[in-house]
Design a protein around this motif. Sequence first.
Motif, PDB file in Angstrom:
ATOM      1  N   GLU A  38       7.523 -26.259 -18.207  1.00 53.66           N
ATOM      2  CA  GLU A  38       8.351 -26.014 -19.535  1.00 53.66           C
ATOM      3  C   GLU A  38       7.466 -25.486 -20.516  1.00 53.66           C
ATOM      4  OE1 GLU A  38      11.467 -28.999 -20.115  1.00 53.66           O
ATOM      5  OE2 GLU A  38      11.427 -28.417 -22.314  1.00 53.66           O
ATOM      6  N   GLU A  75       9.380 -22.266 -16.462  1.00 52.83           N
ATOM      7  CA  GLU A  75      10.262 -23.146 -15.499  1.00 52.83           C
ATOM      8  C   GLU A  75      11.171 -22.342 -14.929  1.00 52.83           C
ATOM      9  OE1 GLU A  75      10.210 -22.984 -18.953  1.00 52.83           O
ATOM     10  OE2 GLU A  75      12.084 -23.650 -19.938  1.00 52.83           O
ATOM     11  N   ASN A  76      11.350 -21.067 -15.362  1.00 59.39           N
ATOM     12  CA  ASN A  76      12.466 -20.389 -14.545  1.00 59.39           C
ATOM     13  C   ASN A  76      11.560 -19.722 -13.353  1.00 59.39           C
ATOM     14  OD1 ASN A  76      14.504 -20.445 -16.591  1.00 59.39           O
ATOM     15  ND2 ASN A  76      13.527 -18.802 -17.974  1.00 59.39           N
ATOM     16  N   ARG A  77      10.387 -19.606 -13.302  1.00 57.89           N
ATOM     17  CA  ARG A  77       9.564 -19.199 -12.129  1.00 57.89           C
ATOM     18  C   ARG A  77       9.413 -20.254 -11.176  1.00 57.89           C
ATOM     19  NH1 ARG A  77       8.276 -13.905 -13.346  1.00 57.89           N
ATOM     20  NH2 ARG A  77       8.135 -13.831 -11.139  1.00 57.89           N
TER      21      ARG A  77
END
Lengths: 263, 303
Positions: free
Chosen positions: B121, B126-128
């Motif tokens: 984060e 965090e999206n990956r």
Amino acid sequence: MNWPMPSRFSRRTLRVWQRNFDVYRLNWKISFIPPLLEPVFYILAFGVGLAVMVGDFEVQGRTLGYTSFIAPALVAVAVMYNAFFETTYNSFVRMYYQKTFDALLATPLNLEEIILGELLWAATKGLIATLLMGLMLSLFGLFSYPGALLLPLLAVLGGLFFAALGMICTALVPTIEMFNLPIFLGITPMFLFSGTFFPLQNLPGWAQVVAQFLPLTHLVALVRGCALELWTPALWGSLLYLAVATLILVPLAIALMVRRIIN
Amino acid sequence: MAPILEINELRKSYGALDAVAGISLAVRPGECFGLLGPNGAGKTTTIRMLYGFTPRDSGSLKLFGLDIDSHLREIKARIGICQQEDSLDPDLSLRENLVGFARYFSIPRRDAEQRAEELLEFFALENRATDNVRILSGGLKRRLMLARALINGPELVILDEPTTGLDPQSRQLLWDKLAALKKQGLSILLTTHYMEEAERLCDRLVIVDHGKVLIEGVPRELIRREIGRDVLEIADPDPQIRAFLQQQNLPFEDLDKRLLVYLDNGDELFLKLTRDVRAEGCTLRPASLEDLFLKLTGRELRE
Ligand SMILES: Nc1ncnc2c1ncn2[C@@H]1O[C@H](COP(=O)(O)OP(=O)(O)OP(=O)(O)O)[C@@H](O)[C@H]1O
Ligand SMILES: [Mg+2]
């Protein structure tokens, strides 16, 4: 070159093993296929196609079919290939291209532990192959029990030996293409001339003597002896050969890798 | 306060080449210390000696007051290293890379997972988290390298060109993050080729070349002392301008296609020059670390 001191090793060594295991687990379904299918192919090719031409023959007073004769050798060869290829190509990629050892050296691990972890992992791959192939070959009724239960131990011993041998090559080759040399000059001849596909007695006298120096000869003898319960005193000699050679090669491989990486 | 990292007369040769030829420096707790120098100056070699990758020829190294020879394991548990070259596990996901790395520090799995989440984060990854590292762009890999260097909650991080290859957005993000980490008390040893970055982040720095320290100090003070306040830059200088400067009795650096005049206060001269001699191609700007760097290490290419 410095011989590795026992004080350099801690339980962290297993973390290196675990890292490789984690990566292996991601593709286990694919990794499991060769050791399960390979024996089937061999049995079809040799057991159905070739065995009729060879016929049965006698080993130590027991009549053996050709398929039974080569089945244990397949396991020994798989141990050699799995361990040797892991510490040559795979370790080289981790060391040189992926810089994995570089990353690990920034943690409390030291290089000796990293290399030992690699060797243990390579031996484990030999063990996995042995278990899977052993299962298939037992289903074909080619192994005798309880003798064959000793195979996992032999796989670990033989695996460690060939892992160390591969790691020594890794410590010495300048580029990954150079592995062709030890494979062509060492591994392939061993695959053919270590009592794998025909009894050593069929070779001329001098070649039999040479074959006695090949480590795979002794691993094949041990695996065949246990899997078929053909006990002979000569097996003790083979065990001694492999055990002593492993005890020398493992520290030697670690020392050479330390010399290669740390300069 | 006792230094967190103390390098004393450090030396390392490769054959006839003295890669590190007697470097001494000290990093104080909580500061960001810059290690600058041209390509091949010996920065990476110095850093590699700090975690025992490269054995040193001579000199002493102390981290946290502990001698590196007798306390290497303990020291390595308390530092984080972001190497110049990516050494991530391409077969694993971002999250697995972090959690896996925590194991080498004997961090319990639960704590490792939590720490990995925080770091993903923190570095906007965090999206990956579940993507394979193999498919990441260079910039994302760099960010993950940095996140990984922090997995063990180090007291000192050693960053070898952490922002090389990053786009301006990522670089800005990393600068903010490094500033935030520093505020939390983290000590940082940083190498970079971006002078703006060093000027912005470093409390103190050294410039090294050919394995030796050329200068050490606080960036602004060094610039002020060695260069001055302003730099007057003149593109395509003609004889008239050269004559003007000579007449003013001003030292200038002649780069043939460009003249550089280092001044303590350039306003007056700049006015005079642009009014009386020539206006186009003349710029007055504040002196920067880049001026100092080039003055000390020369303008020829390295390696
Ligand atoms: N393993 C090695 N063997 C031989 N020479 C080396 C080795 N490692 C580094 N060198 C040499 O030592 C010198 C210093 O290299 P180093 O990598 O420390 O420079 P650097 O300051 O990090 O440069 P860069 O900014 O390009 O990263 C270089 O001339 C390099 O070629
Ligand atoms: Mg470097």
